[in-house]
Every structure is written in structure tokens, then in C-alpha cells.
Write a protein that holds these residues in place. Structure first.
Motif, mmCIF file in Angstrom:
data_model
loop_
_atom_site.group_PDB
_atom_site.id
_atom_site.type_symbol
_atom_site.label_atom_id
_atom_site.label_comp_id
_atom_site.label_asym_id
_atom_site.label_seq_id
_atom_site.Cartn_x
_atom_site.Cartn_y
_atom_site.Cartn_z
ATOM 1 N N PHE A 8 -9.093 -0.521 18.825
ATOM 2 C CA PHE A 8 -10.362 -0.523 18.097
ATOM 3 C C PHE A 8 -11.153 -1.757 18.527
ATOM 4 C CE2 PHE A 8 -7.249 1.700 15.679
ATOM 5 C CZ PHE A 8 -7.892 2.654 14.916
ATOM 6 N N GLU A 49 -17.057 6.061 18.388
ATOM 7 C CA GLU A 49 -16.944 6.985 17.271
ATOM 8 C C GLU A 49 -18.299 7.621 16.970
ATOM 9 O OE1 GLU A 49 -15.277 5.063 13.881
ATOM 10 O OE2 GLU A 49 -13.359 4.629 14.860
ATOM 11 N N ARG A 57 -13.568 2.983 21.003
ATOM 12 C CA ARG A 57 -12.148 3.322 20.946
ATOM 13 C C ARG A 57 -11.585 3.460 22.353
ATOM 14 N NH1 ARG A 57 -10.812 5.519 15.872
ATOM 15 N NH2 ARG A 57 -8.681 5.361 16.647
#
Length: 226
Positions: A8, A49, A57
Motif C-alpha cells: 500500500f 484503487e 497498490r
């Protein structure tokens, strides 16, 4: 045994890497190539995302977790992390999942799954093996519903996370399970959620014993290989 690192990276507002000719795009390309140059790396998938475009990501397929640990102890790792620091707005985080099938290309690569739904389920960190096995079986039953009833479903992969990880919104860590579901589009997924087949089967995940938290996001991931 093959493992997938899940990363992340909360981006700064103007640090989107999508344009490969821009300075940010070139930096991101260099970061990906640094990963791919490491022994034991199979491929990298990357994308932002849909629900939160500031969250970048990465999914990195490794031959095994030991190869990743060796990279983290290598001389190249510190400058690699420093370069990441120039594009992120907060702390990056990563963990490893034993996704099966491995490699999870069909569920992650946008060449086969234009959209990947990433579902994370959290349980107590003392979750017994028997209960873990039941979750695995129930998720397999849930996936079979997609295979038999969801015409716009493309592929899936799932597995337990190796590390104990933070549970969002709670001051504790837990055992986590990751489910990847490939779809032709976000809209296709949303439409399937309205079907009776979905409503009759969602208990396979929502009814898991001692489920503490569940989250789902969508992402379109570009696959990069050596």
C-alpha cells in the motif's frame, strides 16, 4: 512456496505514476524495474484503487518469502525505500499472502481481469487452524457461485496472510484472509451483487466465525514481468 507481497503506497496529490513519460512515471518505472531485478521475483502488478485514487497498490509475486527478505537486507534496498519516500504522503505498508492458485495472474492482471475486487477479512490473531480451514472452505463455496452464476466473473485467488496485521479502525492486530475476484468491470460486479445468487451466498463470507472486519476495494492492475 510462491507468495504474493501486497503493498500500500498512499500517494501525494501530484505524484500519480500513470504517465510513463512524466518524472513521476519514470521514477515509478525505475522502482518497478528495481523490484523485477531481484532474485526470486516473478512479476509485479500495479494500479490505483478506484475508490481512493491516492492509494497506489503493488502486488509482487515471489518464489518465496526468503527472497524478499534478502532484498530487504541488500544494499539496494535503502535507496529503493528513499525513492518511494519522494512520492508517498504517509507510511507505506506491506505484507505477504499465500494466495492460491499461485501465481494469481488471472485474477490480478488487467489483461485477463480488467477489474480486481480485493477483499480483506480480519479475525482474532489467535484464530484456530480449524476455523481458518472453515473460512477457506466457505470462500471456495462462495467462489463456486461466481463460477456458476456470474457471467462477468473472470478469475479468483485467495489465501491467508503470513503476518499479523493492523485491523482498520481498531487498536489491535489480527489474522487476515485475502480474496481476489476478477470482473470485467466495476459495474458488472455491482450488478451481480443485486442477484439472488449473490444474496443467497454472501453468508459464506459475512457469516464467518469471529469475523472482526471486512473491506473491499476495486483496482485495475498492470502486470509487468522481467
Amino acid at each position: 512456496m510462491g507468495v504474493t507481497e501486497i503493498v500500500f503506497l498512499p500517494l501525494q496529490d501530484d505524484k500519480f505514476p500513470n504517465d510513463q513519460t512524466s518524472p513521476n512515471g519514470q521514477l515509478h518505472h525505475h522502482l518497478i524495474q528495481t523490484i523485477l531485478s531481484q532474485p526470486g521475483v516473478q512479476r509485479v502488478y500495479w494500479g490505483r484503487e478506484i475508490e481512493n485514487p491516492l492509494m497506489l497498490r503493488w502486488f509482487v509475486d515471489w518464489d518465496d518469502i526468503e527472497n524478499h527478505k534478502r532484498f530487504m537486507n541488500a544494499d539496494a534496498y535503502r535507496p529503493f525505500v528513499e525513492r518511494i519516500g519522494t512520492i508517498v504522503a504517509g507510511a507505506a505498508k506491506a505484507y505477504h499472502a499465500q494466495l492460491r492458485p499461485h501465481p494469481p495472474v488471472a485474477a490480478l492482471s488487467n489483461t485477463t481481469s480488467p477489474i480486481t475486487e480485493v477483499v480483506t477479512m480480519w479475525f482474532p490473531n489467535t484464530y484456530p487452524q480449524k476455523d481458518q480451514d472453515n473460512v477457506t472452505e466457505d470462500v471456495e463455496n462462495f467462489i463456486s457461485i461466481f463460477e456458476n452464476h456470474a457471467h462477468n466473473y473472470t478469475a479468483s485467488a485467495a489465501g491467508w496472510v503470513d503476518e499479523e496485521i493492523d485491523i482498520p479502525g481498531m487498536e489491535e492486530r489480527g489474522k487476515a484472509y485475502v480474496l481476489l475476484v476478477g470482473w470485467t468491470s466495476v459495474e458488472a460486479h455491482m450488478q451481480f451483487r443485486e442477484t439472488q445468487a449473490f444474496k443467497d451466498s454472501i453468508h459464506f463470507v459475512m457469516g464467518a466465525k469471529n469475523l472482526k472486519k471486512i473491506e473491499a476495494v476495486h483496482v485495475s492492475l498492470t502486470e509487468v514481468t522481467k
